[in-house]
Design an enzyme around this catalytic site. Structure first.
Site, PDB file in Angstrom:
ATOM      1  N   HIS A  20       0.834  -1.205   0.000  1.00  0.00           N
ATOM      2  CA  HIS A  20       0.000   0.000   0.000  1.00  0.00           C
ATOM      3  C   HIS A  20       0.867   1.252   0.000  1.00  0.00           C
ATOM      4  O   HIS A  20       1.572   1.536   0.972  1.00  0.00           O
ATOM      5  CB  HIS A  20      -0.887  -0.025   1.240  1.00  0.00           C
ATOM      6  N   GLU A  47       0.503  -0.718  -4.822  1.00  0.00           N
ATOM      7  CA  GLU A  47      -0.717   0.086  -4.856  1.00  0.00           C
ATOM      8  C   GLU A  47      -0.333   1.548  -4.769  1.00  0.00           C
ATOM      9  O   GLU A  47       0.545   1.920  -3.975  1.00  0.00           O
ATOM     10  CB  GLU A  47      -1.634  -0.283  -3.683  1.00  0.00           C
ATOM     11  N   ASP A  49      -1.855   5.864  -5.762  1.00  0.00           N
ATOM     12  CA  ASP A  49      -2.954   6.774  -6.092  1.00  0.00           C
ATOM     13  C   ASP A  49      -2.428   7.774  -7.113  1.00  0.00           C
ATOM     14  O   ASP A  49      -1.215   7.970  -7.235  1.00  0.00           O
ATOM     15  CB  ASP A  49      -3.409   7.514  -4.836  1.00  0.00           C
ATOM     16  N   HIS A  62      -1.462  10.326  -2.830  1.00  0.00           N
ATOM     17  CA  HIS A  62      -2.791   9.994  -2.332  1.00  0.00           C
ATOM     18  C   HIS A  62      -3.685  11.223  -2.198  1.00  0.00           C
ATOM     19  O   HIS A  62      -4.807  11.256  -2.695  1.00  0.00           O
ATOM     20  CB  HIS A  62      -2.703   9.291  -0.973  1.00  0.00           C
TER      21      HIS A  62
END
Length: 261
Positions: A20, A47, A49, A62
């Site tokens: 993450h 992962e 964003d 993010h």
């Protein structure tokens, strides 16, 4: 572990262990250093964003603004890349280009959450330029943002359900109604396994998703006992800030060999 599964190459691993925002114990989330740390641990799923700058550059970040994670301030969508590139995550690491995340580790798969309207075109362009279609999953809380991103791609990518689709699936599962319609057009459910302290993911939901040929990835799981419980329940992937701990769990269970290929 599952019944029928989608055939997209992104999802062909027996289990998806997703780091993450990379892996950092020093608050350097979504930095190239954090991604490298995860890769060094052996992770093959990252992962991240994505937002777009005012001049159409996709960055891995993010928040919509630089305020929380960097030594700079301002909304990314309002700033040119020339300004964003000088911000430092934790005061030390630059904000990465999404294209660099996709291009630096060509054997790594990347889950991309398109966070805002500003990211739609730049994210699609980054995927196109790197030819990363077989190794990305495009996700977004907004179905419209996801679909707008997909519409700009020359080839299919893996996809994850948006909030409204996941909500319909969960409600249908609880009420004993049909659920396949709510998952039409997506390859995976990437969902929280609980809301606050209330668990919302049940084995019935996992079974229904598998019956529909969809993978179930759960976020964000940072405790060993929770990882163990979810794996026992049959989930297909876990998103974790504790990549080190997730690897330990998978190694102990004999589930890490795919990552060592």
């Amino acid at each position: 572990m599952t019944a029928a599964r989608t055939s997209h190459p992104y999802l062909d691993a027996p289990f998806a262990a997703l780091a993450h925002r990379g892996f950092s114990r020093d608050g350097l989330e979504n930095s190239m250093a954090a991604f490298q740390s995860a890769v060094d641990l052996g992770f093959r799923y990252l992962e991240t964003d994505a937002h777009g700058t005012a001049d159409g550059v996709a960055v891995a970040l993010h928040d919509s603004s630089l305020d929380r994670t960097t030594d700079s301030a301002g909304d990314v969508a309002d700033l040119p890349w020339e300004r964003v590139r000088h911000a430092r995550i934790g005061g030390v690491e630059p904000v990465p280009l999404l294209e660099d995340v996709l291009g630096t580790w060509p054997g790594v798969r990347v889950n991309i959450d398109v966070k805002g309207e500003s990211g739609i075109v730049p994210v699609a362009e980054a995927i196109e330029r790197t030819g990363a279609h077989d190794r990305v999953c495009v996700a977004s809380f907004s179905v419209q943002r996801r679909e707008a991103t997909l519409a700009r791609l020359s080839r299919p990518v893996a996809t994850s359900a948006g909030t409204s689709e996941a909500a319909r699936f969960f409600a249908g599962g609880l009420l004993g109604l049909g659920t396949l319609r709510s998952l039409r057009g997506v390859d995976a459910l990437q969902i929280p396994w609980r809301v606050g302290m209330l668990p919302v993911l049940t084995q019935r939901h996992i079974r229904l998703a598998h019956d529909a040929g969809r993978a179930v990835h759960v976020w964000t799981v940072n405790r060993r006992e929770e990882m163990e419980s979810l794996i026992d329940a049959g989930v297909d992937g876990i998103v974790s800030d504790r990549a080190d701990l997730l690897k330990e769990v998978l190694v102990a269970r004999g589930m890490w060999s795919w990552f060592d290929r």
